[in-house]
Design a protein around this motif. Structure first.
Motif, short mmCIF file in Angstrom:
data_model
loop_
_atom_site.label_atom_id
_atom_site.label_comp_id
_atom_site.label_asym_id
_atom_site.label_seq_id
_atom_site.Cartn_x
_atom_site.Cartn_y
_atom_site.Cartn_z
N ARG A 267 17.50 -20.35 -24.87
CA ARG A 267 16.97 -19.65 -23.70
C ARG A 267 18.07 -19.45 -22.65
O ARG A 267 19.02 -20.20 -22.60
CB ARG A 267 15.87 -20.49 -23.07
N GLY A 268 17.89 -18.47 -21.81
CA GLY A 268 18.72 -18.29 -20.62
C GLY A 268 20.20 -18.08 -20.92
O GLY A 268 20.57 -17.36 -21.85
N THR A 269 21.02 -18.74 -20.13
CA THR A 269 22.48 -18.65 -20.32
C THR A 269 22.87 -19.07 -21.72
O THR A 269 23.78 -18.50 -22.33
CB THR A 269 23.17 -19.53 -19.25
N SER A 270 22.19 -20.08 -22.25
CA SER A 270 22.51 -20.55 -23.61
C SER A 270 22.29 -19.42 -24.62
O SER A 270 22.94 -19.37 -25.66
CB SER A 270 21.65 -21.76 -23.98
N SER B 220 21.67 -26.16 -25.65
CA SER B 220 20.99 -26.45 -24.38
C SER B 220 21.88 -27.31 -23.49
O SER B 220 22.40 -28.32 -23.95
CB SER B 220 19.67 -27.17 -24.67
N GLN B 221 22.05 -26.88 -22.27
CA GLN B 221 22.78 -27.70 -21.31
C GLN B 221 22.01 -29.00 -21.08
O GLN B 221 22.55 -30.08 -21.25
CB GLN B 221 22.95 -26.93 -19.99
N SER B 222 20.75 -28.86 -20.68
CA SER B 222 19.96 -30.02 -20.27
C SER B 222 19.52 -30.87 -21.46
O SER B 222 19.32 -32.07 -21.34
CB SER B 222 18.71 -29.56 -19.52
N THR C 66 14.89 -28.44 -22.61
CA THR C 66 14.12 -27.19 -22.49
C THR C 66 12.95 -27.19 -23.48
O THR C 66 13.14 -27.33 -24.70
CB THR C 66 15.07 -25.99 -22.71
N VAL D 6 22.23 -24.93 -10.08
CA VAL D 6 21.20 -24.39 -10.97
C VAL D 6 21.76 -23.29 -11.87
O VAL D 6 21.41 -23.17 -13.05
CB VAL D 6 19.97 -23.93 -10.15
N ALA D 7 22.68 -22.48 -11.33
CA ALA D 7 23.28 -21.43 -12.15
C ALA D 7 24.35 -22.06 -13.05
O ALA D 7 25.28 -22.70 -12.58
CB ALA D 7 23.91 -20.37 -11.26
N SER D 8 24.19 -21.85 -14.33
CA SER D 8 25.09 -22.48 -15.29
C SER D 8 26.45 -21.80 -15.30
O SER D 8 26.54 -20.57 -15.37
CB SER D 8 24.43 -22.37 -16.66
N LYS E 206 24.06 -14.26 -13.63
CA LYS E 206 24.61 -15.07 -12.53
C LYS E 206 24.33 -14.40 -11.18
O LYS E 206 23.89 -15.05 -10.24
CB LYS E 206 26.12 -15.27 -12.67
N GLU F 66 20.45 -14.47 -10.30
CA GLU F 66 19.78 -15.73 -9.97
C GLU F 66 20.22 -16.34 -8.66
O GLU F 66 19.44 -17.05 -8.04
CB GLU F 66 19.85 -16.73 -11.14
O1 M6R Z 1 19.29 -26.53 -20.28
P1 M6R Z 1 19.24 -25.25 -21.07
O2 M6R Z 1 20.60 -24.77 -21.47
O3 M6R Z 1 18.34 -25.35 -22.27
O4 M6R Z 1 18.62 -24.20 -20.08
C1 M6R Z 1 18.38 -22.87 -20.46
C2 M6R Z 1 18.13 -21.97 -19.25
O5 M6R Z 1 17.03 -22.41 -18.52
C3 M6R Z 1 19.36 -21.91 -18.31
O6 M6R Z 1 20.49 -21.49 -19.01
C4 M6R Z 1 19.11 -20.96 -17.13
O7 M6R Z 1 19.02 -19.66 -17.61
C5 M6R Z 1 20.23 -21.09 -16.09
N1 M6R Z 1 19.68 -21.11 -14.77
C6 M6R Z 1 21.20 -19.97 -16.11
O8 M6R Z 1 22.18 -20.07 -15.13
#
Ligand code: M6R
Length: 615
Positions: free
Chosen positions: A307-310, A354-356, A359, A405-407, A492, A495
């Motif tokens: 999802r998202g940036t990933s 996933s960063q976190s 998700t 929050v912005a990756s 970027k 958001e």
């Molecule tokens: O933690 P994750 O990489 O799974 O999160 C996915 C997205 O929620 C995350 O990349 C989101 O799009 C960021 N705010 C982008 O900067």
């Protein structure tokens, strides 16, 4: 998506909880609240709409005593952000207080049943239903708090990490989790609980990652006990050493976490690459691949699920894997994949990025892929999070805590690991020649220095940003490896500055978006000197001839573009497959400075949360 924190020990809980909430604020900042149990057993609750700073003001007028407490920072799902919907929620009897991260899916059924039993509800939240249910069970069965919590959780469908305290009992804290994260910090005579380890750092480096379906009872001066919610059988207590430092959680002299994280990228990529490329750059070594050679050799397809940036990193990964491994690759939004009845078997590899590592949709997609026999590989940042624990194998990106929050640094870490992965699997399958491995690995190894060089565009981008602060729309265009870079650049900007921006494959512009172009619609065009450069030049000309301003991201030494584009930002020359890493740096800075120029809170943009643990 919501953060919870709790403390039981010999110190005042309030300060510890407030500091903990501030570290968890990236998970949501719609409201915050705290519940404290004083040594004589009274329960005091303070809540406020908005950020933790508002809670501090509200709480200052009341009692903040007690060495037991729980607290919450909210990203609203059920009910608007206001004081009433803020956690902690207190049961009708006034005896039980609870904080929750997750979603109770069957809350309306439970609410109806509790209403019939005489319960009334003050808030619109799903969480209030849970605290009333615990209260109901406790009073009708005359059981202990922990028994009531366990019994209630057996009736709940959905995801939760909860912390519960009771009036009259300053010595007990009950916590439980299912599909939402919860970490327990084990100190000397004190215990901390939190949605992630950040509130615990500085107090203790001993942590327990509570597993799904576990409930832990923390009692003053007694050993911690953990049991299964389903069977009540005791669980093994696995204490791990935390490797995070306090400095990683501070701004380190920067105005914001986002700027710190952008400028940290040379060192985060150094950490990400460490030990993964041989000294002579002839081989890439990823233990997650080495230990599962058979699966990678027999793989017939790779699906990236994210999802998202990933997702943008995954689109670059698709190109890398196709180019270096000769395997068909698909990229899916995890939220669509999980409901799309995917056809998978044991010759499929699913990669979740996933960063976190928390998700919700990505986790559900992993579960589904495993059930269908696929081998699941994780690319994650947060060590010990749910996704790396749920996958069969994987590689950490090791870029350290990302708080903005912005990756930013997680994106470049993900792209770096996907490049390593494609090289490692390509080598294993004999799909890539030695010269290409050496060329890409050599450039990748030098990437920390190359990014350092790229960051020197900062003053130029800062100046440029002033011209565009008042733009209402932006177009980001790129081709090949840099189409996803364009998507990421647009995300970027959207958001953090709230300017509408669209990323497009440059050649597609003629099929629609070109109608939008006029002198008020600037385009950012990623045009490194690669195999598609000649094609993208004509896209730049098409924008220019319709009166649109163009900011071009070009390779160092490209002077020809100066005559066509309005503004050029130079990036170092690197092999084509690595251009997204360098091109994303000026895009991060451009978004950052435009947002700052508009006076926006770049670290905590409106409506967003860092970790999306709900569907
Ligand atoms: O933690 P994750 O990489 O799974 O999160 C996915 C997205 O929620 C995350 O990349 C989101 O799009 C960021 N705010 C982008 O900067």
């Amino acid at each position: 998506m919501c953060g919870i924190v709790g403390y039981l020990g010999s110190n005042g809980a309030y300060e510890i909880l407030i500091q903990g909430l501030k570290r968890l604020e990236y998970r949501g900042y719609d409201s915050a609240g705290v519940a404290l149990v004083t040594c004589d057993g009274s329960l005091n609750v303070h809540k406020a709409r908005g950020k933790v700073a508002n809670l501090e003001q509200t709480a200052a007028a009341g009692c903040t005593e007690g060495s037991l407490g729980i607290a919450h920072t909210r990203w609203a799902t059920h009910g608007e952000p206001n004081d009433i919907n803020a956690h902690p929620h207190v049961s009708q009897s006034g005896e039980i207080a609870l904080v929750h991260n997750g979603t109770i899916e069957n809350y309306s059924v439970l609410k109806e049943a509790l209403t019939e039993h005489g319960y009334s509800f003050k808030s619109e939240t799903d969480t209030e239903v849970l605290v009333q249910l615990i209260d109901y069970i406790k009073h009708t069965s005359s059981c202990t708090l922990v028994e009531a919590v366990r019994e209630a959780l057996l009736q709940v469908e959905g995801a939760y990490a909860v912390a519960v305290v009771e009036k009259g009992d300053p010595d007990t804290l009950v916590v439980a989790r299912k599909s939402s994260p919860l970490v327990i910090g084990v100190g000397e005579g004190e215990t901390f609980i939190a949605s992630d380890a950040t509130p615990i750092i500085g107090y203790t480096d001993k942590v327990i990652y509570l597993k799904d379906n576990e409930i832990a009872v923390i009692r003053r001066n007694e050993p911690l006990s953990i049991v299964s919610i389903d069977s009540n059988a005791p669980s093994e207590i696995d204490i791990q050493k935390l490797k995070l430092s306090l400095a990683q959680l501070e701004k380190g002299g920067y105005d914001t976490f986002m700027l710190k994280e952008i400028f940290e990228q040379p060192s985060t990529l150094r950490d990400c690459l460490r030990g993964r490329i041989t000294d002579d750059c002839s081989r890439v070594v990823l233990s997650g691949v080495e230990l599962n050679k058979e699966r990678f050799l027999k793989a017939e397809r790779i699906t990236l699920c994210i999802r998202g940036t990933s997702w943008h990193a995954a689109l670059i990964g698709k190109r890398l894997i196709q180019d270096f491994c000769q395997i068909p690759v698909e990229v899916e939004y995890a939220s669509e994949f999980r409901y799309g009845n995917p056809v998978l078997n044991e010759k499929d590899i699913v990669i979740s990025i996933s960063q976190s590592g928390e998700t919700a949709d990505t986790l559900a997609a992993i579960q589904l892929a495993k059930e269908k026999g696929a081998f699941v590989y994780g690319v994650c940042n947060v060590v010990g999070a749910s996704i790396p624990r749920a996958t069969d194998s994987g590689t950490y990106i090791h870029v350290g805590p990302e708080i903005g929050v912005a990756s930013t640094k997680a994106f470049t870490g993900q792209v770096t690991v996907l490049t390593l992965f494609a090289l490692a699997v390509g080598q294993l399958r004999g799909a890539i020649d030695a010269d290409t491995v050496r060329e890409v690995a050599t450039a990748l190894k030098a990437m920390p220095e190359i990014i350092e060089e790229t960051l020197k565009c900062d003053p130029e981008v800062q100046t440029l940003s002033r011209i565009f602060t008042y733009a209402h729309n932006f177009l980001y265009l790129g081709r090949g490896y840099n189409y996803p870079t364009a998507l990421e650049g647009a995300l970027k900007l959207k958001e953090i500055s709230y300017i509408h921006a669209e990323g497009y494959p440059a050649a597609e512009m003629k099929h629609g978006p070109i109608a939008l172009i006029d002198h008020e619609m600037p385009s950012v065009i990623i045009a490194p000197s690669d195999s598609l450069y000649d094609k993208i030049i004509s896209n730049v000309q098409q924008v220019k001839s319709r009166g649109g301003a163009v900011v071009a991201i070009v390779s160092k030494g490209n002077t020809a573009m100066n005559d066509i584009a309005d503004f050029c930002i130079e990036i170092p020359s690197v092999p084509e497959c690595l251009t997204p890493l360098v091109a994303s740096i000026p895009l991060q800075l451009l978004a950052y400075y435009i947002a700052v120029g508009k006076g926006k809170d770049v670290d905590q943009p409106r409506n967003l949360a860092k970790s999306v643990t709900v569907e």
